[in-house]
Design an enzyme around this catalytic site. Sequence first.
Site, PDB file in Angstrom:
ATOM      1  N   SER A  29       3.411  -1.873  10.394  1.00  0.00           N
ATOM      2  CA  SER A  29       4.854  -1.875  10.665  1.00  0.00           C
ATOM      3  C   SER A  29       5.551  -3.189  10.294  1.00  0.00           C
ATOM      4  CB  SER A  29       5.121  -1.510  12.132  1.00  0.00           C
ATOM      5  OG  SER A  29       4.630  -0.206  12.414  1.00  0.00           O
ATOM      6  N   GLY A  79       2.224   2.482  10.762  1.00  0.00           N
ATOM      7  CA  GLY A  79       3.136   3.612  10.593  1.00  0.00           C
ATOM      8  C   GLY A  79       3.841   4.025  11.872  1.00  0.00           C
ATOM      9  N   HIS A  85      -9.551   0.990   4.513  1.00  0.00           N
ATOM     10  CA  HIS A  85      -8.303   1.189   5.248  1.00  0.00           C
ATOM     11  C   HIS A  85      -8.566   2.153   6.406  1.00  0.00           C
ATOM     12  CE1 HIS A  85      -4.267   2.499   6.273  1.00  0.00           C
ATOM     13  NE2 HIS A  85      -3.847   1.368   5.724  1.00  0.00           N
ATOM     14  N   GLU A  95      -7.025   4.574   7.519  1.00  0.00           N
ATOM     15  CA  GLU A  95      -6.819   5.994   7.211  1.00  0.00           C
ATOM     16  C   GLU A  95      -8.038   6.557   6.479  1.00  0.00           C
ATOM     17  OE1 GLU A  95      -2.997   5.473   5.375  1.00  0.00           O
ATOM     18  OE2 GLU A  95      -2.143   5.023   7.343  1.00  0.00           O
ATOM     19  N   ASN A 148       0.869  -1.177   0.000  1.00  0.00           N
ATOM     20  CA  ASN A 148       0.000   0.000   0.000  1.00  0.00           C
ATOM     21  C   ASN A 148       0.908   1.230   0.000  1.00  0.00           C
ATOM     22  OD1 ASN A 148      -1.765   2.068   0.540  1.00  0.00           O
ATOM     23  ND2 ASN A 148      -2.308   1.351   2.599  1.00  0.00           N
ATOM     24  N   LYS A 160       0.188   4.201  -0.271  1.00  0.00           N
ATOM     25  CA  LYS A 160      -0.476   5.394   0.298  1.00  0.00           C
ATOM     26  C   LYS A 160      -0.290   6.590  -0.637  1.00  0.00           C
ATOM     27  CE  LYS A 160      -0.143   3.285   4.771  1.00  0.00           C
ATOM     28  NZ  LYS A 160      -0.140   3.411   6.204  1.00  0.00           N
ATOM     29  N   GLU A 193      -5.390  -5.008  10.561  1.00  0.00           N
ATOM     30  CA  GLU A 193      -4.406  -3.957  10.803  1.00  0.00           C
ATOM     31  C   GLU A 193      -4.754  -3.202  12.082  1.00  0.00           C
ATOM     32  OE1 GLU A 193      -2.370  -2.868   6.823  1.00  0.00           O
ATOM     33  OE2 GLU A 193      -4.044  -1.506   7.149  1.00  0.00           O
TER      34      GLU A 193
HETATM   35  P1  PGA Z   1       2.708   0.461   7.724  1.00  0.00           P
HETATM   36  O1  PGA Z   1       1.237   0.603   7.090  1.00  0.00           O
HETATM   37  O2  PGA Z   1       3.322  -0.784   7.166  1.00  0.00           O
HETATM   38  O3  PGA Z   1       3.429   1.711   7.302  1.00  0.00           O
HETATM   39  O4  PGA Z   1       2.532   0.384   9.205  1.00  0.00           O
HETATM   40  C1  PGA Z   1       0.426  -0.503   6.873  1.00  0.00           C
HETATM   41  C2  PGA Z   1      -0.866  -0.076   6.244  1.00  0.00           C
HETATM   42  O5  PGA Z   1      -1.359   1.023   6.555  1.00  0.00           O
HETATM   43  O6  PGA Z   1      -1.440  -0.787   5.404  1.00  0.00           O
END
Ligand code: PGA
Length: 261
Positions: A219, A179, A101, A103, A9, A11, A173
């Site tokens: 992460s 993140g 997601h 976000e 992803n 983003k 997640e």
């Molecule tokens: P990250 O994000 O690996 O940066 O923690 C995962 C995600 O949001 O799908």
Amino acid sequence: MRTTIIAGNWKMNFGPQQASRFTAEILPELDKIIRQHPSMLSILCPPSISLSAVHQVMQSIPTHGIELGAQNMYFEDKGAFTGETAPEMVKELCSAVILGHSERRNYFHETDELVNKKVHAALHYGLLPIVCIGENTEQYELGETQSVIRDQIHRSLAGLDAEQASQIVIAYEPIWAIGTGKAATASEANMVIHYIRYVYSEIYGADAAQAIRILYGGSVTSANIGEFLAYPDIDGGLIGGASIKPDFVEIVRKSAEIVKK
Ligand code: PGA
């Protein structure tokens, strides 16, 4: 046997030019690894404005088991929805789409009900939905993970039949791990993923619970992917930060070593 999926992803990173360059850089390596593992799949999910550029690069380099996914889409077929992308438009370039997601849920107020409409639309157009669920810090600390997960599954997947439910991909997640560099421990992730299969078996039956592919996200790097994949219930990873770095290739390489065993 369930396919192992490593999805990236990206983003809101990489416009068309950077996305093309990065794809051209990683694609031959990814292909070399995945070609030898027919039970593996990697899905690249660039921002929507870069989908076309990445698609072009993917057309020019023959690969096997590497697919293109969108990070979001709307559920309506077409019309006056400024800024949105219709399922059929996504389908022209992609085979998968990330939906719900955290976000999108947090910053753009997406609800389970909206995610549910998108899941139905994705399936209708033959797109593979990667449906994200997971608890936030407060819910985690209050020990509410299971009830949050249960509600999200019931609401986001409402109206699917068992066959549809077994075709989709779920990404667990935990929001506190996204993140932050603070991944869930593999055993924690495994417990929740095991619980997701249990809820699935209650709603859709044992076959669907065995068929559904469930990824862990939050992460994940090449340093910890092995710990997650060591659990047979965890079918892969949804990778954020590390997916826009060469480390993504390493994550796929490590996963392939485990899948081989
Ligand atoms: P990250 O994000 O690996 O940066 O923690 C995962 C995600 O949001 O799908």
